[in-house]
Design a protein around this motif. Sequence first.
Motif, PDB file in Angstrom:
ATOM      1  N   GLN A  17      -1.016   1.592 -12.553  1.00  9.07           N
ATOM      2  CA  GLN A  17      -1.474   1.359 -11.191  1.00  9.07           C
ATOM      3  C   GLN A  17      -0.425   1.894 -10.219  1.00  9.07           C
ATOM      4  O   GLN A  17       0.407   1.147  -9.702  1.00  9.07           O
ATOM      5  CB  GLN A  17      -1.712  -0.134 -10.951  1.00  9.07           C
ATOM      6  N   PRO A  18      -0.442   3.211  -9.975  1.00 11.49           N
ATOM      7  CA  PRO A  18       0.588   3.824  -9.140  1.00 11.49           C
ATOM      8  C   PRO A  18       0.560   3.346  -7.696  1.00 11.49           C
ATOM      9  O   PRO A  18      -0.495   3.015  -7.149  1.00 11.49           O
ATOM     10  CB  PRO A  18       0.272   5.317  -9.230  1.00 11.49           C
ATOM     11  N   VAL A  19       1.739   3.285  -7.100  1.00  9.76           N
ATOM     12  CA  VAL A  19       1.900   2.917  -5.690  1.00  9.76           C
ATOM     13  C   VAL A  19       2.176   4.192  -4.901  1.00  9.76           C
ATOM     14  O   VAL A  19       2.894   5.075  -5.369  1.00  9.76           O
ATOM     15  CB  VAL A  19       3.077   1.927  -5.520  1.00  9.76           C
ATOM     16  N   LYS A  20       1.613   4.297  -3.731  1.00  5.24           N
ATOM     17  CA  LYS A  20       1.869   5.472  -2.896  1.00  5.24           C
ATOM     18  C   LYS A  20       3.274   5.373  -2.312  1.00  5.24           C
ATOM     19  O   LYS A  20       3.655   4.340  -1.755  1.00  5.24           O
ATOM     20  CB  LYS A  20       0.826   5.566  -1.782  1.00  5.24           C
ATOM     21  N   VAL A  21       4.048   6.449  -2.439  1.00  3.16           N
ATOM     22  CA  VAL A  21       5.433   6.467  -1.983  1.00  3.16           C
ATOM     23  C   VAL A  21       5.639   7.571  -0.951  1.00  3.16           C
ATOM     24  O   VAL A  21       5.263   8.727  -1.177  1.00  3.16           O
ATOM     25  CB  VAL A  21       6.406   6.684  -3.155  1.00  3.16           C
ATOM     26  N   ASP A  58       0.833  -1.202   0.000  1.00  3.13           N
ATOM     27  CA  ASP A  58       0.000   0.000   0.000  1.00  3.13           C
ATOM     28  C   ASP A  58       0.869   1.254   0.000  1.00  3.13           C
ATOM     29  O   ASP A  58       0.493   2.272  -0.581  1.00  3.13           O
ATOM     30  CB  ASP A  58      -0.900   0.012   1.243  1.00  3.13           C
ATOM     31  N   VAL A  59       2.014   1.159   0.677  1.00  2.00           N
ATOM     32  CA  VAL A  59       2.941   2.294   0.778  1.00  2.00           C
ATOM     33  C   VAL A  59       4.369   1.787   0.662  1.00  2.00           C
ATOM     34  O   VAL A  59       4.715   0.762   1.256  1.00  2.00           O
ATOM     35  CB  VAL A  59       2.778   3.045   2.125  1.00  2.00           C
ATOM     36  N   VAL A  60       5.197   2.514  -0.089  1.00  2.00           N
ATOM     37  CA  VAL A  60       6.630   2.237  -0.133  1.00  2.00           C
ATOM     38  C   VAL A  60       7.344   3.361   0.605  1.00  2.00           C
ATOM     39  O   VAL A  60       7.171   4.540   0.272  1.00  2.00           O
ATOM     40  CB  VAL A  60       7.160   2.164  -1.579  1.00  2.00           C
ATOM     41  N   VAL A  61       8.116   3.012   1.630  1.00  2.00           N
ATOM     42  CA  VAL A  61       8.958   3.981   2.340  1.00  2.00           C
ATOM     43  C   VAL A  61      10.295   4.003   1.615  1.00  2.00           C
ATOM     44  O   VAL A  61      11.017   3.002   1.613  1.00  2.00           O
ATOM     45  CB  VAL A  61       9.127   3.592   3.822  1.00  2.00           C
ATOM     46  N   MET A  62      10.623   5.131   0.990  1.00  2.00           N
ATOM     47  CA  MET A  62      11.719   5.189   0.027  1.00  2.00           C
ATOM     48  C   MET A  62      12.813   6.180   0.426  1.00  2.00           C
ATOM     49  O   MET A  62      12.537   7.355   0.699  1.00  2.00           O
ATOM     50  CB  MET A  62      11.154   5.596  -1.340  1.00  2.00           C
ATOM     51  N   ASP A  63      14.061   5.714   0.443  1.00  2.00           N
ATOM     52  CA  ASP A  63      15.202   6.597   0.625  1.00  2.00           C
ATOM     53  C   ASP A  63      15.498   7.288  -0.707  1.00  2.00           C
ATOM     54  O   ASP A  63      15.004   6.876  -1.761  1.00  2.00           O
ATOM     55  CB  ASP A  63      16.409   5.777   1.095  1.00  2.00           C
ATOM     56  N   VAL A  64      16.319   8.332  -0.697  1.00  2.00           N
ATOM     57  CA  VAL A  64      16.647   9.057  -1.933  1.00  2.00           C
ATOM     58  C   VAL A  64      17.942   8.547  -2.546  1.00  2.00           C
ATOM     59  O   VAL A  64      17.968   8.066  -3.684  1.00  2.00           O
ATOM     60  CB  VAL A  64      16.743  10.576  -1.675  1.00  2.00           C
ATOM     61  N   ARG A  65      19.040   8.633  -1.813  1.00  2.73           N
ATOM     62  CA  ARG A  65      20.347   8.267  -2.357  1.00  2.73           C
ATOM     63  C   ARG A  65      20.610   6.783  -2.141  1.00  2.73           C
ATOM     64  O   ARG A  65      20.832   6.340  -1.015  1.00  2.73           O
ATOM     65  CB  ARG A  65      21.448   9.101  -1.698  1.00  2.73           C
ATOM     66  N   MET A  66      20.562   6.026  -3.241  1.00  2.00           N
ATOM     67  CA  MET A  66      20.792   4.582  -3.177  1.00  2.00           C
ATOM     68  C   MET A  66      21.509   4.123  -4.444  1.00  2.00           C
ATOM     69  O   MET A  66      21.458   4.793  -5.477  1.00  2.00           O
ATOM     70  CB  MET A  66      19.443   3.839  -3.046  1.00  2.00           C
ATOM     71  N   VAL A 116      -0.418   8.737   4.153  1.00  2.00           N
ATOM     72  CA  VAL A 116      -0.205   8.465   2.728  1.00  2.00           C
ATOM     73  C   VAL A 116      -1.089   7.310   2.264  1.00  2.00           C
ATOM     74  O   VAL A 116      -1.681   7.349   1.182  1.00  2.00           O
ATOM     75  CB  VAL A 116       1.278   8.162   2.466  1.00  2.00           C
ATOM     76  N   ALA A 117      -1.216   6.282   3.091  1.00  2.00           N
ATOM     77  CA  ALA A 117      -2.048   5.135   2.728  1.00  2.00           C
ATOM     78  C   ALA A 117      -3.509   5.533   2.560  1.00  2.00           C
ATOM     79  O   ALA A 117      -4.225   4.957   1.735  1.00  2.00           O
ATOM     80  CB  ALA A 117      -1.931   4.043   3.795  1.00  2.00           C
ATOM     81  N   SER A 118      -3.948   6.542   3.300  1.00  2.00           N
ATOM     82  CA  SER A 118      -5.344   6.985   3.226  1.00  2.00           C
ATOM     83  C   SER A 118      -5.631   7.784   1.969  1.00  2.00           C
ATOM     84  O   SER A 118      -6.790   8.082   1.666  1.00  2.00           O
ATOM     85  CB  SER A 118      -5.684   7.834   4.457  1.00  2.00           C
ATOM     86  N   GLY A 119      -4.569   8.156   1.245  1.00  2.00           N
ATOM     87  CA  GLY A 119      -4.749   8.938   0.030  1.00  2.00           C
ATOM     88  C   GLY A 119      -4.462  10.413   0.200  1.00  2.00           C
ATOM     89  O   GLY A 119      -4.553  11.190  -0.751  1.00  2.00           O
ATOM     90  N   ALA A 120      -4.093  10.817   1.416  1.00  3.76           N
ATOM     91  CA  ALA A 120      -3.768  12.218   1.652  1.00  3.76           C
ATOM     92  C   ALA A 120      -2.275  12.452   1.418  1.00  3.76           C
ATOM     93  O   ALA A 120      -1.485  11.516   1.374  1.00  3.76           O
ATOM     94  CB  ALA A 120      -4.147  12.603   3.083  1.00  3.76           C
ATOM     95  N   ALA A 121      -1.913  13.704   1.261  1.00  8.91           N
ATOM     96  CA  ALA A 121      -0.509  14.049   1.058  1.00  8.91           C
ATOM     97  C   ALA A 121       0.129  14.428   2.386  1.00  8.91           C
ATOM     98  O   ALA A 121      -0.508  15.049   3.233  1.00  8.91           O
ATOM     99  CB  ALA A 121      -0.376  15.219   0.088  1.00  8.91           C
ATOM    100  N   LEU A 122       1.374  14.019   2.575  1.00  9.99           N
ATOM    101  CA  LEU A 122       2.067  14.309   3.829  1.00  9.99           C
ATOM    102  C   LEU A 122       2.981  15.520   3.650  1.00  9.99           C
ATOM    103  O   LEU A 122       4.177  15.402   3.487  1.00  9.99           O
ATOM    104  CB  LEU A 122       2.874  13.095   4.271  1.00  9.99           C
ATOM    105  N   LEU A 123       2.360  16.686   3.622  1.00  7.35           N
ATOM    106  CA  LEU A 123       3.114  17.934   3.605  1.00  7.35           C
ATOM    107  C   LEU A 123       2.357  18.930   4.460  1.00  7.35           C
ATOM    108  O   LEU A 123       1.191  19.221   4.187  1.00  7.35           O
ATOM    109  CB  LEU A 123       3.250  18.500   2.187  1.00  7.35           C
ATOM    110  N   ALA A 124       3.007  19.432   5.495  1.00  8.96           N
ATOM    111  CA  ALA A 124       2.352  20.444   6.314  1.00  8.96           C
ATOM    112  C   ALA A 124       2.092  21.680   5.462  1.00  8.96           C
ATOM    113  O   ALA A 124       2.838  21.964   4.528  1.00  8.96           O
ATOM    114  CB  ALA A 124       3.247  20.809   7.503  1.00  8.96           C
TER     115      ALA A 124
END
Length: 219
Positions: A79-83, A52-60, A123-131
């Motif tokens: 079929q996009p995945v929430k990241v 449902d959600v991918v927790v993703m690092d940047v530099r890899m 994020v899983a609920s479909g909302a964006a995580l940005l204050a």
Amino acid sequence: MTAPIRVLVCDDQVLVRTGLVTIIDAQPDLDVVGECGDGKTAVTLAGRLEPDVVVMDVRMPVLDGIEATRLLAGADVAQPVKVLVVTTFNLDEYVYQALRAGASGFLLKDAPPSQLLDGIRTVASGAALLAPEVTRQLVGRYATRIRPAASAPNDLPLTPRELEVLRLVADGLSNREIATALVLSQETVKTFVSRMLGKLGLRDRVQAVVFAYRNGLVT
């Protein structure tokens, strides 16, 4: 009972990844279905494990988190995945690139565990995580890069109220702030936001912000 949120963790630092997995898996409503250390493997595992959600690092290595996010959640993905991008680098450029790639949220690794867990749920609920204040800062800095030199379109499938809500979302206002500004209940604002996103084919508030600036709806 509601099924647990399925989470895939991708970070090339083994200790960090293990810590994230331990924190997430300890929650009864979250389930780590896989972990990996590079973006290419994350894309492969996501296709097989359907998180449902991918927790993703940047530099890899092999494939960085930004490109992996684009392959998982970009505009062209059927079929996009929430990241949820989680990184040690507090750089506006990374935030901008991650959101343009399709990420639904952005957190720093030094955030408290509770914020990470709430972020995954958000994020899983479909909302964006940005204050809202982060949205305002980000858009203020990159608005000229997001927005083309064009007048606002006249054929948007929105009611005047929905268009008003879109503009306020793009200004970085939360549902509570929009409710105060328009003298509405927060539940009514949530309904307007949901309708607006649906009519425009947008996944979340982050995409709404980018859409508004690209189309000259806010300045």
